[in-house]
Design an enzyme around this catalytic site. Structure first.
Site, short mmCIF file in Angstrom:
data_model
loop_
_atom_site.label_atom_id
_atom_site.label_comp_id
_atom_site.label_asym_id
_atom_site.label_seq_id
_atom_site.Cartn_x
_atom_site.Cartn_y
_atom_site.Cartn_z
N GLU A 1 60.46 68.88 66.25
CA GLU A 1 59.15 68.33 65.85
C GLU A 1 58.70 67.26 66.84
O GLU A 1 58.37 66.13 66.45
CB GLU A 1 59.20 67.80 64.41
CG GLU A 1 59.47 68.89 63.40
CD GLU A 1 59.16 68.55 61.95
OE1 GLU A 1 58.90 67.38 61.65
OE2 GLU A 1 59.16 69.48 61.12
N GLU B 1 62.66 75.72 59.99
CA GLU B 1 62.54 74.90 58.77
C GLU B 1 61.51 75.56 57.87
O GLU B 1 60.34 75.72 58.26
CB GLU B 1 62.13 73.46 59.10
CG GLU B 1 63.24 72.68 59.77
CD GLU B 1 62.95 71.20 59.94
OE1 GLU B 1 62.17 70.64 59.13
OE2 GLU B 1 63.50 70.61 60.89
O1 AHR Z 1 63.85 68.93 56.50
C1 AHR Z 1 63.41 67.61 56.41
C2 AHR Z 1 62.58 67.19 57.61
O2 AHR Z 1 61.42 67.94 57.66
C3 AHR Z 1 63.20 67.41 58.96
O3 AHR Z 1 64.06 66.40 59.33
C4 AHR Z 1 62.01 67.45 59.87
O4 AHR Z 1 62.23 68.23 61.01
C5 AHR Z 1 60.91 67.99 58.97
O5 AHR Z 1 59.77 67.22 59.04
#
Ligand code: AHR
Length: 491
Positions: free
Chosen positions: A175, A299
């Protein structure tokens, strides 16, 4: 009741379903690693070198193919040298992203690779581009994978590991448009190109490098990555998308107390994954028609307000049949797009967000989401085949399809997974199977009222059961109950 027909053509193969689509994510966040997976060697909870045995067994049962670590946002503040060597000497740090707790680094590189070896899965490292250095990342790769004589390999040997590990998946940053450095895509792409140059292939190890991809529908980010990177630099681009019932990060909605309209809004939000993959995929097709670069949804999952009374930075939430439906719908989407989606990692494996597993002391609960991964495991490594649904909507005026499905063939068996997201209506499903001689069918189901969940007092409220289907020639039929997920294996 109008029938829903699934048209399956086992001869019309799309692509292989990479087992890594069924991957998971383990961040240094809340109780995912500490007091979750890792309890320490001296714990009374059964463990092997500090790693909980019951969690390892549960992960093996669903054939977890890959684990992503150490973050998440944590990755871009992680300095791997703090997490090696004698534990009592390891440098502590503050986990600024997640609750401001002190991280003692007792779970580091050796422990993570040990976890992957115990589970029998591929490790997927997220490297620190945001606040680390190229030198630091290059040395980490050398420490892990090199068999040469060098200060890094000497250090590894001194820490008890003579032979290098194998490392395939390497993410370079996480990210980086946000917690990983607030970068513009053009800047990140240049940084990525520099960093990846110095991540070498040592001693026969071949890295599969993954660039930070877009946040949800940031199509511009994907455009820039595809323009500036090619398959020599990167084999994968990640995508992050979370299902938030309200769409509001400040008040996401409760994990367990929701109304039926809120349930359906959540399902429609999760279905956005289909559009995201299609549209990011279209951009990727323009630059990479041969699909040399994969989309890695590293994710995904439901994200709600934390359970009352828990640390807001720990992201601990319960998991209901709504989450089982979210899992089933997304996994069917990934299966159907497996020509582009080559890995996906649910966030997160234990005690965080849409978890597979919840723990409390020595107790462990398998969530409805876990059971969906159990039902779907026979898709891993199969060939996705044509599966068209003559669908219905869940209600008048809604746009939500009642049924989600996908099908694959492996080792002479056809797996069909079906989810019915209606909270009130059963689905009369008729499957016409072409190109496959069906002799017998065995099905399992996970079902329950949409709020049904497993907790430490009642850990088996939701669990897989055998399910009846009727096979007659090339037709298979099933009455799929409301709010349920079914897996049929046809031989
Ligand atoms: O999964 C929780 C968080 O969500 C992670 O650390 C991040 O990459 C995303 O914003």
């Amino acid at each position: 009741m109008k029938k829903i027909t699934l048209h399956i053509n086992a001869l019309d193969k799309k692509a292989r379903i990479n087992p890594e689509i069924y991957g998971h994510f383990t961040e240094h966040l809340g109780r995912c690693i500490y007091n979750g997976i890792y309890v320490g060697e001296n714990s009374s909870i059964p463990n092997v070198r500090g790693i909980r045995t019951d969690i390892v067994e549960a992960m093996k049962n669903i054939k977890v193919p890959v684990l992503r670590w150490p973050g998440g946002c944590f990755a871009d503040e992680y300095h791997w040298k703090d997490g090696i060597g004698e534990k009592s000497q390891r440098k502590k740090m503050v986990n600024t992203n997640w609750g401001g707790v002190t991280e003692d680094n007792s779970f580091g590189t050796h422990e993570f690779f040990d976890l992957c070896e115990q589970v029998g899965c591929e490790p997927y490292l997220a490297g620190n581009l945001g606040s680390g250095t190229i030198h630091e990342l290059a040395e980490w790769i050398e420490y892990i994978t090199s068999d040469n004589n060098s200060p890094m390999t000497d250090l590894r040997k001194k820490n008890g590991k003579q032979k290098p590990w194998k490392l395939k998946y390497l993410g370079i940053g996480n990210e980086n448009w946000g917690c990983g450095g607030s970068m513009r895509p053009e800047y990140y792409a240049d940084e990525y190109r520099r960093y990846q140059t110095f991540c070498r292939n040592f001693s026969g190890n071949e890295l599969f490098k993954i660039a930070c991809g877009p946040n949800s529908d940031d199509y511009y980010w994907t455009e820039v990555m595809m323009k500036k990177l090619n398959h020599w630099h990167t084999r994968g681009i990640s995508l992050h998308y979370y299902t938030i019932p309200t769409g509001d990060w400040n008040k996401k909605g409760s994990a367990r107390d929701f109304t039926v309209p809120e349930y359906y809004t959540t399902i429609s939000k999760t279905l956005f994954m289909e559009e995201l993959i299609t549209r990011h995929g279209e951009i990727m097709n323009r630059y990479d028609p041969q699909h040399k670069i994969g989309l890695i949804v590293d994710e995904w999952g439901g994200w709600y307000d934390v359970e009352e009374g828990t640390n807001p930075g720990f992201l601990y939430q319960q998991n209901t049949m709504r989450d089982a439906i979210i899992a089933a719908f997304n996994l069917n989407i990934f299966n159907r797009h497996c020509d582009r989606v080559i890995m996906a990692n649910l966030a997160q494996a234990v005690n965080v967000l849409q978890a597979l597993i919840l723990t409390e002391g020595e107790k462990m609960v398998l969530t409805p989401t876990y059971h969906v991964f159990d039902l779907y495991k026979s898709h891993q490594g199969g060939e996705a085949v044509y599966c068209h649904i003559d669908n219905r909507k869940v209600g008048e005026g809604t746009d939500i399809p009642m049924i989600s499905a996908s099908a694959s063939v492996k080792d002479g068996k056809l797996t069909v997974t079906i989810a019915n997201c209606s909270v009130s209506e059963e689905a009369d499903v008729d499957m016409s199977v072409f190109g496959f001689e069906a002799k017998s069918a065995e099905a399992r189901i996970v079902m329950g009222e949409c709020h049904a969940l497993n907790d430490f007092d009642s850990p088996n409220t939701v669990s897989p059961k055998m399910f009846e289907t009727a096979l007659s020639g090339d037709r298979l039929s099933a009455v799929v109950p409301p709010c349920s997920v079914v897996s049929v294996i046809v031989s």
